[in-house]
Design a protein around this motif. Structure first.
Motif, PDB file in Angstrom:
ATOM      1  N   GLY A  59       0.896  -1.176  -0.076  1.00  0.00           N
ATOM      2  CA  GLY A  59      -0.050   0.047  -0.083  1.00  0.00           C
ATOM      3  C   GLY A  59       0.959   1.281   0.111  1.00  0.00           C
ATOM      4  N   VAL A  97      -4.324   7.500   4.571  1.00  0.00           N
ATOM      5  CA  VAL A  97      -4.647   6.154   5.006  1.00  0.00           C
ATOM      6  C   VAL A  97      -3.368   5.276   4.670  1.00  0.00           C
ATOM      7  CG1 VAL A  97      -6.093   4.402   4.548  1.00  0.00           C
ATOM      8  CG2 VAL A  97      -7.067   6.567   4.417  1.00  0.00           C
ATOM      9  N   SER A  98      -2.602   4.919   5.523  1.00  0.00           N
ATOM     10  CA  SER A  98      -1.362   4.325   5.291  1.00  0.00           C
ATOM     11  C   SER A  98      -0.628   3.569   6.507  1.00  0.00           C
ATOM     12  CB  SER A  98      -0.121   5.013   4.588  1.00  0.00           C
ATOM     13  OG  SER A  98       0.312   5.740   5.325  1.00  0.00           O
ATOM     14  N   HIS A 127      -8.670   1.190   7.741  1.00  0.00           N
ATOM     15  CA  HIS A 127      -8.487   1.895   6.329  1.00  0.00           C
ATOM     16  C   HIS A 127      -8.926   3.079   6.150  1.00  0.00           C
ATOM     17  CE1 HIS A 127      -6.101  -1.964   5.432  1.00  0.00           C
ATOM     18  NE2 HIS A 127      -7.235  -2.633   5.521  1.00  0.00           N
TER      19      HIS A 127
END
Length: 280
Positions: free
Chosen positions: A67, A73-74, A131
């Motif tokens: 990702g 969002v990570s 997430h």
């Protein structure tokens, strides 16, 4: 007494080797019981270590799951926040042992700080596993609750660390030559980190509430280098002063080195601040 009934001086306890827990005892205060033996401080050190390991564990999660590394969002967030909060908690637990502050107030502040660090990292990690963004996320009531908890936690961090910073400037800290300057410089720069964090949150909230959610997520980018660099001065500068105390150099030389390091660190913070202003 000896076998003849003559009183003799008490035997001196053997010195602990450098690098052990005894190394945390501030120079000039050898008669003070090692502070890390206190339950509250042991709890904080253990919590800080656990947060560092938590961050490293999520680095493995990122390696497996992949990702993006950047963005709201990570897996970067639980990694960097776990490492940063863990190191900061360990650092603050150590350096505040040099401050002239009562043992009980210090313990209370440290335990509050440790609990707040756990809440912050837990909230960020929870949202990473869901997430969804952790900060400035008001998509659902639950997300709003998490974002509000993180914001309130940030306020608690500011209050606790400001109290310690005030103590550093109210009374000259203890420690080897150069340590008082290192502590005062470290805490002063730490306040810059706290202020930059508050500005990031405030700007993001304004953009989010005016319907610019995506812009809110990206608005913090210019201040992140400033925040990151300033956050760890309270570890780097005192650690340098402590390492210098293990050398044979004169007190004057050690003070000059710490003074130069504090000036260099301040220049780095100013450079990050200029970059933030230019890219805002």
């Amino acid at each position: 007494m000896d076998r003849h009934g003559i009183r003799t001086p008490a035997a001196t306890a053997p010195a602990r080797p450098a690098g052990t827990a005894a190394a945390l005892v501030p120079a000039g205060r050898a008669s003070t019981v090692w502070r890390a033996a206190r339950p509250g401080e042991r709890l904080c050190l253990a919590t800080g270590t656990a947060l560092v390991l938590w961050g490293l564990a999520h680095l493995l999660v990122f390696a497996v799951d992949g990702g993006p590394w950047d963005g709201p969002v990570s897996w970067r967030k639980p990694v960097t926040f776990g490492l940063s909060f863990g190191l900061t908690l360990i650092s603050v637990t150590w350096v505040t042992s040099y401050l002239r502050i009562g043992a009980r107030p210090r313990t209370v502040l440290l335990v509050v700080f440790a609990a707040d660090c756990v809440v912050e990292v837990a909230g960020i990690t929870l949202q990473a596993w869901r997430h969804v963004p952790s900060h400035l996320n008001t998509a659902t009531p639950f997300d709003s609750g998490v974002a509000m908890t993180l914001a309130v936690g940030g306020g608690v961090l500011v209050v606790v660390l400001s109290v310690f910073a005030a103590a550093a400037f109210r009374h000259r800290p203890d420690g080897p030559p150069g340590m008082p300057l290192a502590l005062r410089s470290g805490f002063a720069i730490l306040i810059v980190a706290l202020l930059s964090g508050a500005v990031m949150i405030a700007r993001g909230v304004v953009l989010s509430r005016t319907g610019h959610q995506e812009a809110a997520y990206h608005s913090t980018a210019p201040l992140k280098p400033l925040h990151a660099v300033a956050l760890h001065a309270v570890l780097v500068l005192p650690a340098l002063a402590w390492l210098l105390s293990r050398t044979a150099w004169s007190a004057a030389a050690r003070r000059r080195i710490v003074r130069a390091a504090a000036g260099g660190y301040t220049a780095a913070v100013l450079g990050a601040g200029v970059w933030a202003a230019l890219t805002w």
